[in-house]
Design an enzyme around this catalytic site. Structure first.
Site, PDB file in Angstrom:
ATOM      1  N   CYS A  96      -9.701  10.506   4.343  1.00  0.00           N
ATOM      2  CA  CYS A  96      -9.958   9.719   5.554  1.00  0.00           C
ATOM      3  C   CYS A  96      -8.925   8.902   5.776  1.00  0.00           C
ATOM      4  O   CYS A  96      -8.347   8.468   6.985  1.00  0.00           O
ATOM      5  CB  CYS A  96     -11.314   9.546   5.784  1.00  0.00           C
ATOM      6  N   VAL A  97      -8.603   8.011   4.835  1.00  0.00           N
ATOM      7  CA  VAL A  97      -7.461   6.846   4.892  1.00  0.00           C
ATOM      8  C   VAL A  97      -6.280   7.569   5.499  1.00  0.00           C
ATOM      9  O   VAL A  97      -5.770   7.029   6.593  1.00  0.00           O
ATOM     10  CB  VAL A  97      -7.194   6.388   3.725  1.00  0.00           C
TER      11      VAL A  97
END
Length: 342
Positions: A96-97
């Site tokens: 997700c980063v």
């Protein structure tokens, strides 16, 4: 852009532990959710599609993400992406980063390309900055750097990503891009994701997918926003129903009681705390409770052995992980709301 689209589509094949419903095999309500996900993100995003063995969890996860991150509102999409990226770093979710940092960079560093719609967003509120918004989201900043009216939307995004990070850590690899992808791939990823992020997405359109449900008291900070509050109430009821199907009352009470006194800090690398916590439960309840505790408090520690010990089918596994992840997300939202006066 073809390399990015292909990589993201192939990420569906890298989902671990469960077999998602293939788009060609999808029936209602899965087919409707899949179509909405493609409209919102530009493709069928693996973090949502992985829920498909449980149509209830799939729908709840989509309503949660769609009406907080994607739906257009008073807070800018850039501010929402700053929250998503900061929470994802806090939860050690590299998948997700990568996506949300790349999207944020594209939204803020470059004008839209010729094939992208003009930005529907406005910059963060005067006196604030995206860095300060991120610090607020991960609770490293002391003050709320945006108008109070933006609070339910941005705290809603924080809930969505405290939830989604935990689910992604269990079911997906560390990156949406293939190993060895060139450095330029992340830049292209940001351009691809920003293309849909710049578009207008009317709020509330996914609410019809779940029955109405009251907003739980611990989520009362969202009551002032009709759509976010409605979405959270509906999603909370769906996740609770799933948790009740796969975990005993005693196992769920164990998780919720520990969350109630949790200050949000990671428990560390050891697992003695988990073994001690479940020792008082009946033997049959311990594998599910162990998995739920790890999802809630240290999702990066969930491994094949923990999943195998649970032994449930795909739908049961998704519903257990979803329930535990959302329970933890609610606690983190309460902590953030309390300290920042949202």
């Amino acid at each position: 852009m073809g390399i990015v689209r292909t990589a993201l589509r192939r990420s569906l094949k890298r989902i671990k532990h469960v077999s998602p419903v293939r788009p060609g095999d999808a029936r209602e309500p899965v087919s409707t959710v899949y179509a909405e996900v493609e409209a919102g993100f530009g493709l069928l995003a693996a973090p949502v599609a992985l829920h498909s063995p449980s149509p209830t969890a799939l729908t709840a996860s989509w309503v949660l993400v769609r009406e907080t991150l994607i739906a257009s509102g008073s807070a800018s999409r850039a501010a929402k992406e700053a929250v998503a990226a900061a929470v994802s770093r806090q939860n050690a979710c590299p998948y997700c980063v990568t996506i949300h940092t790349a999207t944020l960079d594209r939204l803020t560093d470059e004008p839209p390309a010729a094939d992208e719609p003009p930005a529907a967003d406005q910059p963060p509120a005067a006196g604030g900055s995206l860095t300060a918004v991120g610090a607020w989201a991960d609770r490293s900043g002391a003050e709320r750097p945006f108008p109070a009216a933006h609070g339910p939307e941005l705290l809603g995004v924080a809930v969505a990503f405290h939830y989604l990070n935990r689910v992604v850590n269990v079911f997906l690899d560390d990156s949406p891009l293939p190993s060895g992808a060139p450095v330029v791939a992340e830049r292209l990823l940001g351009r691809f994701m920003a293309g849909r992020a710049r578009a207008d997405h009317p709020s509330g359109t996914s609410l019809r997918l779940l029955p109405t449900a009251p907003l739980p008291p611990d989520l009362s900070w969202a009551a002032g926003h009709a759509v976010v509050g409605d979405a959270l109430g509906r999603a909370a009821a769906a996740f609770e129903a799933g948790g009740g199907r796969v975990l005993s009352d005693a196992a769920r009470e164990l998780v919720t009681s520990r969350l109630a006194s949790w200050d949000g800090t990671a428990p560390g690398l050891g697992r003695d705390w988990v073994r001690d916590a479940v020792s008082g439960l009946p033997a049959d309840d311990r594998p599910g409770a162990t998995l739920a505790l790890l999802v809630a408090f240290a999702s990066y520690q969930v491994d094949d052995a923990v999943v195998a010990a649970f032994g449930g089918d795909d739908a049961a596994l998704v519903e257990l992980v979803a329930w535990a992840a959302f329970a933890a997300a609610r606690r983190m939202a309460a902590l953030t709301s309390r300290t920042s006066r949202v």
